[in-house]
Each structure stands twice: as structure tokens, then as C-alpha cells.
Design an enzyme around this catalytic site. Structure first.
Site, PDB file in Angstrom:
ATOM      1  N   CYS A  78      52.189 143.721 146.560  1.00  0.00           N
ATOM      2  CA  CYS A  78      53.151 144.249 147.313  1.00  0.00           C
ATOM      3  C   CYS A  78      54.139 145.168 146.391  1.00  0.00           C
ATOM      4  O   CYS A  78      54.836 145.535 147.009  1.00  0.00           O
ATOM      5  CB  CYS A  78      54.112 143.195 147.807  1.00  0.00           C
ATOM      6  SG  CYS A  78      53.030 141.911 149.080  1.00  0.00           S
ATOM      7  N   HIS A 103      63.353 142.578 148.809  1.00  0.00           N
ATOM      8  CA  HIS A 103      61.960 142.209 149.315  1.00  0.00           C
ATOM      9  C   HIS A 103      61.893 141.616 150.558  1.00  0.00           C
ATOM     10  O   HIS A 103      61.160 141.863 151.054  1.00  0.00           O
ATOM     11  CB  HIS A 103      61.216 141.646 148.004  1.00  0.00           C
ATOM     12  CG  HIS A 103      60.001 141.578 148.346  1.00  0.00           C
ATOM     13  ND1 HIS A 103      58.805 142.719 148.328  1.00  0.00           N
ATOM     14  CD2 HIS A 103      59.247 140.448 148.215  1.00  0.00           C
ATOM     15  CE1 HIS A 103      57.706 142.284 148.207  1.00  0.00           C
ATOM     16  NE2 HIS A 103      57.618 140.835 148.297  1.00  0.00           N
ATOM     17  N   GLU A 141      64.788 135.259 145.582  1.00  0.00           N
ATOM     18  CA  GLU A 141      65.255 136.556 145.266  1.00  0.00           C
ATOM     19  C   GLU A 141      66.620 136.271 145.352  1.00  0.00           C
ATOM     20  O   GLU A 141      67.471 137.036 144.765  1.00  0.00           O
ATOM     21  CB  GLU A 141      64.753 137.403 146.731  1.00  0.00           C
ATOM     22  CG  GLU A 141      65.297 139.053 146.317  1.00  0.00           C
ATOM     23  CD  GLU A 141      64.648 139.777 147.270  1.00  0.00           C
ATOM     24  OE1 GLU A 141      64.682 140.871 147.123  1.00  0.00           O
ATOM     25  OE2 GLU A 141      63.822 139.267 148.155  1.00  0.00           O
ATOM     26  N   LYS A 155      62.169 144.821 156.414  1.00  0.00           N
ATOM     27  CA  LYS A 155      60.981 144.198 156.943  1.00  0.00           C
ATOM     28  C   LYS A 155      61.175 143.586 158.210  1.00  0.00           C
ATOM     29  O   LYS A 155      60.274 143.283 158.720  1.00  0.00           O
ATOM     30  CB  LYS A 155      60.432 143.219 155.942  1.00  0.00           C
ATOM     31  CG  LYS A 155      59.774 144.107 154.576  1.00  0.00           C
ATOM     32  CD  LYS A 155      58.729 143.182 153.578  1.00  0.00           C
ATOM     33  CE  LYS A 155      58.332 143.720 152.416  1.00  0.00           C
ATOM     34  NZ  LYS A 155      59.251 143.918 151.311  1.00  0.00           N
ATOM     35  N   HIS A 164      55.797 144.048 156.808  1.00  0.00           N
ATOM     36  CA  HIS A 164      55.239 144.091 155.604  1.00  0.00           C
ATOM     37  C   HIS A 164      54.055 144.824 155.376  1.00  0.00           C
ATOM     38  O   HIS A 164      53.023 144.538 155.772  1.00  0.00           O
ATOM     39  CB  HIS A 164      55.237 142.446 155.067  1.00  0.00           C
ATOM     40  CG  HIS A 164      54.948 142.470 153.382  1.00  0.00           C
ATOM     41  ND1 HIS A 164      54.766 143.774 152.828  1.00  0.00           N
ATOM     42  CD2 HIS A 164      55.220 141.464 152.631  1.00  0.00           C
ATOM     43  CE1 HIS A 164      54.814 143.433 151.497  1.00  0.00           C
ATOM     44  NE2 HIS A 164      54.910 141.974 151.384  1.00  0.00           N
ATOM     45  N   PHE A 220      52.675 139.159 144.653  1.00  0.00           N
ATOM     46  CA  PHE A 220      51.814 138.316 144.135  1.00  0.00           C
ATOM     47  C   PHE A 220      51.284 138.430 142.817  1.00  0.00           C
ATOM     48  O   PHE A 220      51.038 139.781 142.478  1.00  0.00           O
ATOM     49  CB  PHE A 220      50.570 137.952 145.298  1.00  0.00           C
ATOM     50  CG  PHE A 220      50.837 137.070 146.489  1.00  0.00           C
ATOM     51  CD1 PHE A 220      52.122 136.556 146.359  1.00  0.00           C
ATOM     52  CD2 PHE A 220      49.886 136.882 147.399  1.00  0.00           C
ATOM     53  CE1 PHE A 220      52.278 135.730 147.680  1.00  0.00           C
ATOM     54  CE2 PHE A 220      50.220 136.331 148.516  1.00  0.00           C
ATOM     55  CZ  PHE A 220      51.477 135.462 148.453  1.00  0.00           C
TER      56      PHE A 220
END
Length: 415
Positions: A166, A305, A316, A337, A342, A401
Site C-alpha cells: 500500500c 492512511h 495511526e 479512502k 483503497h 503490510f
């Protein structure tokens, strides 16, 4: 060595709303979701899920049939966004004697030509085909998008792809930024694209149990970052491109400058493949501020994010509160998002454009559907409806990830 300023002179995307750049930002500011229920036609089991599709995208119309048939959909989306950004920058598609030997392309994609390879599997296993077209490798390869971009625009410098889950597009933008800032390249075309509707990809994400559920009625509200009732992320296809240019070169040719890219920082959580770390994110944020020569007091907006996963969102926010300190409650934070979904390797580019547009228009787009903030996500100024306010500098977060973190810092022109 003197570092050069980096202007953003071109923006382009393939919008899930069907319009152009201004239309895309207007939809975000209105809090309008592009998420709809997708039901695949797969055999033996159709896969239903909330998804964001660029339904109005016509590759043949955007690129011409001869070029379009040489590309997987992820590269088609990339090329269309690139042409839009290049035109927005006021640059000619053909060099016409202009020296572009040092101009380059850095592109982000998590999946590359997965759809092309999946079509190949189907042809062989379901339809009994014994061999595939000889173009299959070059259509499916991860660097197909940047290769086509470089060829079509005559870019003779670096041509590279970044696959960092991502964070792919944000890292591509950051690496392009470093090349312009150092003087290695006068112009860099950068961004990202991904098409995660391949059955194997979607089924894998479903198995991970991080996708938000939904049906035809509930799908538009399926992605609810920072909400107490959030249930997971929503995948989508998309592409976005930016033209980064040496500031003086841009001024000399009278280019419009949307914003300035001033910093880029990275880190690795070095702890877990899928569980994020606030400590790792803090290092990426601090590295970005240091690289940009900014302090926390100068940040007015963060495009988070914000994937709407139960574990990711609070981590976050914890990282942001650590870095922003006592100003955290005053800094606008939103997760777009919630509306555009996403796009995996393309998400960082789409969110970079949303951040640049926020600075340019001095308007913060909201986190849609955020009605009941999770107490674990409290402590920042969550924007729930478009907010017009003075914006000097902004951050765009991408936390992937594998623990790969990337943050971009932007400054408004004249601020």
C-alpha cells in the site's frame, strides 16, 4: 550540494466519479462515496463485495485501440492518468527537439498485471487453451506501466516501478522527488495504479478478514475510518499521476504550480507483517518533517492512511498524536479512502492528489460517514464535513503490510 525546489506542475487521474480533477475533488468535499456493490461473474462462485470501479473508463477512447491492446488494465489506467497530468502541466507529448534524456518515470503498483495473468490461467484451465499469446509477459510485467509511459513521452532517464504494497505509489513519488531535488532529473512523471478485482486477489483479501461487508444498499457507507462501528477496508481500482519539476524550470516556462513537494520519509516497523507499529510510523513522520525542514507546528492537514481496520486506525492516530504533540487536537485529519476506497499500490498517488488539491483550494475534504468517533481514535481534529481554512503544509500517510511506511510532505504555494 544545493538542493532544488520541486514543483508539482501536473495532476491527473482516472476518477471513479467519471469526471476530471476538479470534479473528483468536488465529490470528495461533498462527502460523496464512489463505493458500490460489485458481484463478479466468476465460476463456480461469484464474489460479492463493496468495491470502487472506474466504470466510465474507456481504454480505447482514452489511448487508442493500438496502444490499449498492448496493456493490462493497470497500465491502461496508468497511461490515461499520465496523459491527463502531462497535459495539465502544459508539456507536449512529443519531445520535438527538447532534450528529455534525464527526464524519468517512477511508478507504483502493488499487483502489476495480475488481471492479465489471471486471464491466462482461465484460458488454459477453463477453456482448454494450450498456449498464451507471446505478448503475455510484457503485458503482465510490473514495469509495463512505467515502460509505456517512458516510451510514449520520450523520457530517457530512469524508468522504474516500485512494489511496496500500500506504500507503492508514495515511495515512487518520494523517489521521483529525490531525483528532481538533487538535480539528477529536471522532470519526473510519477504516480501509481492498481486493479485488485482479480478473483484470486479479492478472494485472498476476503480470507484475511479485513474487508468491510456490504450489499447494494449499504455498500456506499461500507468504509468508515475512525468510526466506532468500522468493519474494514474497501478495495478499488484506480490510477493517479503527478508531474514533478525543477522549480526554476517550471517558472521559466510559465507553468502553473499546484503546490510544492518538500519532504519524503520512510521507515520499517521491523516487527510484524500485518500488524502496524506506532513507533515505526512515528519514525517515518519525523523523518519526513526533518527532510522537509518543517516542524509539527507548521502542519495544518494530514491525509491519513485511514483504512477503517479495527487495529490500524487507532495506531495511526497514536503516531500522529506523538509527532504533533500539543497541537494534535488542532490539526485537521481526514481519510478520503472512505469515499474512493483503497487502491492498494495506487492509493498513495490518489491521496497525494487529494492533499495537493486541499492545499491549492485551502479546503480539507472530510472523512465520510464518521458520525461516532472511536474513543481510541480521538485526539485530533477529525474533519467530518468539508472545511475551508488556512493551510500551509500537509502530510500524506501510506502505511503498508510488511511494515513499510512512507510519508510525503507538501507546502501550499505562497504560504
Amino acid at each position: 550540494m544545493t538542493q532544488r525546489r520541486v514543483a508539482i506542475t501536473g495532476l491527473g487521474l482516472v476518477s471513479p466519479y467519471g469526471g476530471g480533477l476538479d470534479d473528483f475533488f468536488a465529490h470528495l468535499c461533498a462527502g460523496e462515496s464512489a463505493i458500490r456493490q460489485l458481484v463478479t461473474g466468476d465460476v463456480p462462485r461469484p464474489l460479492p463485495m463493496p468495491f470502487v470501479t472506474c466504470t466510465d473508463f474507456d481504454a480505447d477512447g482514452a489511448l487508442g485501440r493500438p496502444l490499449a491492446i498492448m496493456m493490462d488494465r493497470f497500465a491502461q489506467l496508468a497511461m490515461a492518468a499520465t496523459f491527463s497530468a502531462w497535459d495539465d502541466a502544459g508539456l507536449a507529448r512529443t519531445a520535438d527537439g527538447e532534450n528529455r534524456d534525464s527526464w524519468g518515470c517512477a511508478w507504483g503498483t502493488s499487483l502489476g498485471g495480475t488481471l492479465a495473468f489471471e486471464r491466462g490461467y482461465r484460458e488454459m484451465w477453463l477453456n482448454g487453451r494450450s498456449r498464451l499469446p507471446p505478448s503475455s509477459v510484457v503485458i503482465g510485467m510490473h514495469n509495463a506501466a512505467n515502460a509505456h509511459i517512458s516510451i510514449q513521452l520520450g523520457l530517457g532517464g530512469i524508468s522504474m516501478s516500485h512494489a511496496v504494497a500500500c506504500a507503492s505509489a508514495s515511495i515512487a513519488i518520494g523517489e521521483a522527488f529525490r531525483r528532481v531535488r538533487s538535480g539528477e532529473a529536471t522532470v519526473m512523471l510519477t504516480g501509481g495504479s492498481d486493479t485488485p478485482q482479480a478473483y484470486g486477489v479479492a478472494a485472498a483479501w476476503e480470507a484475511l478478514r479485513v474487508l468491510a461487508p456490504g450489499d447494494a444498499d449499504s455498500a456506499p457507507r461500507a468504509c468508515r475510518p475512525f468510526s466506532a462501528d468500522r468493519q474494514g477496508l474497501v478495495l478499488g481500482e484506480g490510477s493517479a499521476a503527478l508531474v514533478l519539476e525543477d522549480w526554476e524550470h517550471a517558472r521559466a516556462r510559465g507553468a502553473r504550480i499546484h503546490a510544492e513537494l518538500v519532504g519524503y520519509g520512510t521507515s520499517c516497523d521491523r516487527s510484524h507483517l500485518v500488524r502496524p507499529s506506532a513507533e515505526g510510523q512515528v519514525r517515518a513522520l519525523n523523518n519526513t518533517l526533518a527532510d522537509a525542514g518543517l516542524n509539527a507546528a507548521e502542519i495544518d492537514y494530514v491525509n491519513a492512511h485511514g483504512t477503517a481496520t479495527p487495529e490500524g486506525d487507532p495506531i495511526e492516530i497514536a503516531a500522529l498524536k506523538t509527532v504533533l504533540g500539543e497541537r494534535a487536537g488542532e490539526v485537521a485529519v481526514s481519510a478520503t479512502k472512505s469515499m474512493h476506497g483503497h487502491q492498494l499500490g495506487a492509493a498513495g498517488a490518489i491521496e497525494a492528489i487529494a492533499t495537493v488539491m486541499a492545499l491549492r483550494e485551502q479546503t480539507v475534504p472530510p472523512t465520510a460517514h464518521l458520525e461516532n468517533i472511536d474513543p481510541a481514535c480521538a485526539g485530533v481534529d477529525h474533519v467530518t464535513s468539508a472545511s475551508i481554512r488556512p493551510l500551509r503544509a500537509a502530510l500524506s500517510n501510506s502505511f503498508a503490510f510488511g511494515g513499510s511506511n512512507a510519508v510525503l510532505a507538501f507546502r501550499a504555494v505562497g504560504r
